[in-house]
Design a protein around this motif. Structure first.
Motif, PDB file in Angstrom:
ATOM      1  N   LEU A   1      32.354  53.417  32.868  1.00  0.00           N
ATOM      2  CA  LEU A   1      32.694  52.426  33.883  1.00  0.00           C
ATOM      3  C   LEU A   1      32.082  51.073  33.543  1.00  0.00           C
ATOM      4  O   LEU A   1      32.712  50.028  33.724  1.00  0.00           O
ATOM      5  N   ALA A   2      30.845  51.093  33.029  1.00  0.00           N
ATOM      6  CA  ALA A   2      30.180  49.841  32.672  1.00  0.00           C
ATOM      7  C   ALA A   2      30.932  49.112  31.568  1.00  0.00           C
ATOM      8  O   ALA A   2      30.992  47.876  31.551  1.00  0.00           O
ATOM      9  N   SER A   3      31.527  49.871  30.648  1.00  0.00           N
ATOM     10  CA  SER A   3      32.207  49.251  29.509  1.00  0.00           C
ATOM     11  C   SER A   3      33.461  48.487  29.921  1.00  0.00           C
ATOM     12  O   SER A   3      33.985  47.685  29.149  1.00  0.00           O
ATOM     13  N   ARG A   4      33.953  48.719  31.133  1.00  0.00           N
ATOM     14  CA  ARG A   4      35.159  48.030  31.600  1.00  0.00           C
ATOM     15  C   ARG A   4      34.848  46.637  32.148  1.00  0.00           C
ATOM     16  O   ARG A   4      35.763  45.871  32.434  1.00  0.00           O
ATOM     17  N   TYR A   5      33.556  46.329  32.326  1.00  0.00           N
ATOM     18  CA  TYR A   5      33.166  45.041  32.888  1.00  0.00           C
ATOM     19  C   TYR A   5      32.075  44.421  32.027  1.00  0.00           C
ATOM     20  O   TYR A   5      31.448  45.088  31.213  1.00  0.00           O
ATOM     21  N   SER A   6      31.863  43.129  32.218  1.00  0.00           N
ATOM     22  CA  SER A   6      30.833  42.418  31.467  1.00  0.00           C
ATOM     23  C   SER A   6      30.318  41.282  32.334  1.00  0.00           C
ATOM     24  O   SER A   6      30.864  40.994  33.406  1.00  0.00           O
ATOM     25  N   SER A   7      29.264  40.607  31.856  1.00  0.00           N
ATOM     26  CA  SER A   7      28.731  39.480  32.612  1.00  0.00           C
ATOM     27  C   SER A   7      29.759  38.362  32.727  1.00  0.00           C
ATOM     28  O   SER A   7      29.776  37.616  33.705  1.00  0.00           O
ATOM     29  N   GLY A   8      30.651  38.272  31.732  1.00  0.00           N
ATOM     30  CA  GLY A   8      31.692  37.254  31.783  1.00  0.00           C
ATOM     31  C   GLY A   8      32.887  37.652  32.618  1.00  0.00           C
ATOM     32  O   GLY A   8      33.667  36.801  33.044  1.00  0.00           O
ATOM     33  N   GLN A   9      33.038  38.960  32.842  1.00  0.00           N
ATOM     34  CA  GLN A   9      34.140  39.465  33.659  1.00  0.00           C
ATOM     35  C   GLN A   9      33.609  40.583  34.555  1.00  0.00           C
ATOM     36  O   GLN A   9      33.853  41.761  34.326  1.00  0.00           O
ATOM     37  N   PRO A  10      32.869  40.207  35.601  1.00  0.00           N
ATOM     38  CA  PRO A  10      32.282  41.215  36.488  1.00  0.00           C
ATOM     39  C   PRO A  10      33.341  41.873  37.366  1.00  0.00           C
ATOM     40  O   PRO A  10      34.473  41.386  37.474  1.00  0.00           O
ATOM     41  N   ALA A  11      32.963  42.961  37.977  1.00  0.00           N
ATOM     42  CA  ALA A  11      33.865  43.644  38.905  1.00  0.00           C
ATOM     43  C   ALA A  11      34.143  42.744  40.097  1.00  0.00           C
ATOM     44  O   ALA A  11      33.227  42.178  40.697  1.00  0.00           O
ATOM     45  N   GLU A  12      35.420  42.623  40.436  1.00  0.00           N
ATOM     46  CA  GLU A  12      35.844  41.806  41.576  1.00  0.00           C
ATOM     47  C   GLU A  12      37.118  42.454  42.105  1.00  0.00           C
ATOM     48  O   GLU A  12      38.143  42.464  41.438  1.00  0.00           O
ATOM     49  N   PHE A  13      37.028  43.036  43.311  1.00  0.00           N
ATOM     50  CA  PHE A  13      38.056  43.953  43.786  1.00  0.00           C
ATOM     51  C   PHE A  13      38.993  43.359  44.841  1.00  0.00           C
ATOM     52  O   PHE A  13      39.597  44.096  45.617  1.00  0.00           O
ATOM     53  N   SER A  14      39.146  42.038  44.862  1.00  0.00           N
ATOM     54  CA  SER A  14      39.997  41.426  45.887  1.00  0.00           C
ATOM     55  C   SER A  14      41.461  41.817  45.733  1.00  0.00           C
ATOM     56  O   SER A  14      42.230  41.764  46.703  1.00  0.00           O
ATOM     57  N   ASN A  15      41.865  42.218  44.527  1.00  0.00           N
ATOM     58  CA  ASN A  15      43.257  42.606  44.300  1.00  0.00           C
ATOM     59  C   ASN A  15      43.490  44.106  44.452  1.00  0.00           C
ATOM     60  O   ASN A  15      44.617  44.578  44.277  1.00  0.00           O
ATOM     61  N   VAL A  16      42.436  44.844  44.760  1.00  0.00           N
ATOM     62  CA  VAL A  16      42.574  46.284  44.977  1.00  0.00           C
ATOM     63  C   VAL A  16      43.010  46.519  46.420  1.00  0.00           C
ATOM     64  O   VAL A  16      42.481  45.905  47.353  1.00  0.00           O
ATOM     65  N   SER A  17      43.970  47.396  46.617  1.00  0.00           N
ATOM     66  CA  SER A  17      44.521  47.621  47.955  1.00  0.00           C
ATOM     67  C   SER A  17      43.483  48.238  48.887  1.00  0.00           C
ATOM     68  O   SER A  17      42.606  48.994  48.443  1.00  0.00           O
ATOM     69  N   PRO A  18      43.564  47.929  50.183  1.00  0.00           N
ATOM     70  CA  PRO A  18      42.641  48.534  51.151  1.00  0.00           C
ATOM     71  C   PRO A  18      42.689  50.057  51.136  1.00  0.00           C
ATOM     72  O   PRO A  18      41.657  50.714  51.330  1.00  0.00           O
ATOM     73  N   ALA A  19      43.870  50.622  50.906  1.00  0.00           N
ATOM     74  CA  ALA A  19      43.982  52.084  50.883  1.00  0.00           C
ATOM     75  C   ALA A  19      43.173  52.674  49.738  1.00  0.00           C
ATOM     76  O   ALA A  19      42.553  53.740  49.880  1.00  0.00           O
ATOM     77  N   THR A  20      43.168  52.007  48.589  1.00  0.00           N
ATOM     78  CA  THR A  20      42.398  52.493  47.444  1.00  0.00           C
ATOM     79  C   THR A  20      40.910  52.269  47.657  1.00  0.00           C
ATOM     80  O   THR A  20      40.093  53.142  47.341  1.00  0.00           O
ATOM     81  N   LEU A  21      40.534  51.117  48.198  1.00  0.00           N
ATOM     82  CA  LEU A  21      39.120  50.854  48.486  1.00  0.00           C
ATOM     83  C   LEU A  21      38.563  51.881  49.472  1.00  0.00           C
ATOM     84  O   LEU A  21      37.439  52.358  49.311  1.00  0.00           O
ATOM     85  N   ASN A  22      39.337  52.185  50.499  1.00  0.00           N
ATOM     86  CA  ASN A  22      38.985  53.231  51.465  1.00  0.00           C
ATOM     87  C   ASN A  22      37.534  53.108  51.924  1.00  0.00           C
ATOM     88  O   ASN A  22      36.766  54.081  51.907  1.00  0.00           O
ATOM     89  N   THR A  23      37.144  51.919  52.334  1.00  0.00           N
ATOM     90  CA  THR A  23      35.746  51.690  52.704  1.00  0.00           C
ATOM     91  C   THR A  23      35.323  52.511  53.920  1.00  0.00           C
ATOM     92  O   THR A  23      34.165  52.931  54.017  1.00  0.00           O
ATOM     93  N   SER A  24      36.247  52.757  54.833  1.00  0.00           N
ATOM     94  CA  SER A  24      35.885  53.578  55.994  1.00  0.00           C
ATOM     95  C   SER A  24      35.598  55.011  55.566  1.00  0.00           C
ATOM     96  O   SER A  24      34.669  55.655  56.080  1.00  0.00           O
TER      97      SER A  24
END
Length: 282
Positions: free
Chosen positions: A199-222
């Motif tokens: 999972l770490a290899s998919r992100y970097s300091s230049g391209q950190p995780a940012e989930f604004s384009n991930v659907s609410p259903a997938t985030l499933n924060t509740s």
């Protein structure tokens, strides 16, 4: 920022101990499926009911989880609110997701011995292949079955400690798969490897995780917020039946704070981004 890791001591670090003891308790609870006839006390006296329940137990013992789901779903519809049926049905759904207690304990022991006791790694290497890889279609199927397993246990009106421990284990698996699902939708692709390094290899300091384009259903924060609560209840249940002092509650608090990193008791999109960027990525 670097990810803070527990220092190993004794048989493993804090989160490793949580999963180890949860796994042992889940194994004990699941063992009753095949070996303890006393659990049938108090259910209907009808011979056909007991015969169907025994058939479902045999299917669970043999790993015939789809058959067990069919049998137990029918029994649940005919006998709503029966905690024995609901626990067995949850076990069957968990089996369909690949959450086998025997393999769970073996994986936890192997990870502990290899000095790699991350919660994502533990569940990834159980639910995925030998490297933790899960295809997108497999991930969706496993998520669906885990959610069915969780919802079934949620239907028990007065859960006992065994139910709470089982629900905590399911919640840990659900958190891990949900994080994988989020990363897969964010990054694209046909598979995801559920280990911290992958999972770490998919992100970097230049391209950190940012989930604004991930659907609410997938985030499933509740759902993730509920999961953390179930893990906490499982640890409390273990503490209440433990014959010796332990620091499981403190260990769980560390795991909980990794996800709930702003300490407000709920999981948000920002919490998940922070978890990936600060807790996983070195």
């Amino acid at each position: 920022m670097t990810r803070k890791r527990h220092q190993k001591s004794g048989s493993g670090n804090g989160i490793g101990k949580i999963f180890m003891i949860l796994g042992v308790m889940f194994l004990i609870a699941s063992f009753t499926v095949g070996c303890d006839d006393s659990i049938l006390e108090g259910v209907a006296d009808d011979d056909s009911f007991e015969a169907k329940l025994e058939e479902a137990r045999i299917a669970l013992d043999k790993g015939e989880y789809a058959k067990a789901v069919d049998l137990l779903t029918a029994l649940d519809n005919e006998n709503p609110g029966n905690a024995t049926i609901q626990q067995y049905l949850s076990n069957a759904y968990a089996g369909l997701a690949g959450l086998d207690t025997f393999n769970l304990l073996m994986t936890i022991e192997a990870l502990d011995d290899s000095n790699n006791s991350g919660s994502i790694d533990m569940m990834g290497l159980i639910l995925g292949d030998s490297n933790g890889l899960i295809t997108a279609s497999q991930l969706q199927s496993k998520l669906e079955n885990l959610e069915n397993a969780i919802h079934t246990l949620e239907g028990i009106s007065s859960p006992n400690n065994d139910h709470k421990v089982q629900l905590g284990l399911l919640a840990v698996a659900h958190i891990s798969l949900t994080l994988g699902n989020i990363v897969l939708e964010d990054q694209g692709g046909t598979s995801v490897t559920l280990t911290e390094d992958a999972l770490a290899s998919r992100y970097s300091s230049g391209q950190p995780a940012e989930f604004s384009n991930v659907s609410p259903a997938t985030l499933n924060t509740s759902g993730l917020t509920a999961d953390l609560g179930y893990v906490g209840e499982a640890v409390i249940a273990l503490d209440s039946i433990s014959s010796q002092d332990n620091d499981l509650s403190q260990d769980f608090s560390q795991f909980q704070s990794d996800i709930d990193n702003d300490g407000d008791g709920s999981v948000s999109e920002s919490n998940l981004e922070t978890y990936i960027n600060n807790q996983i990525r070195d």
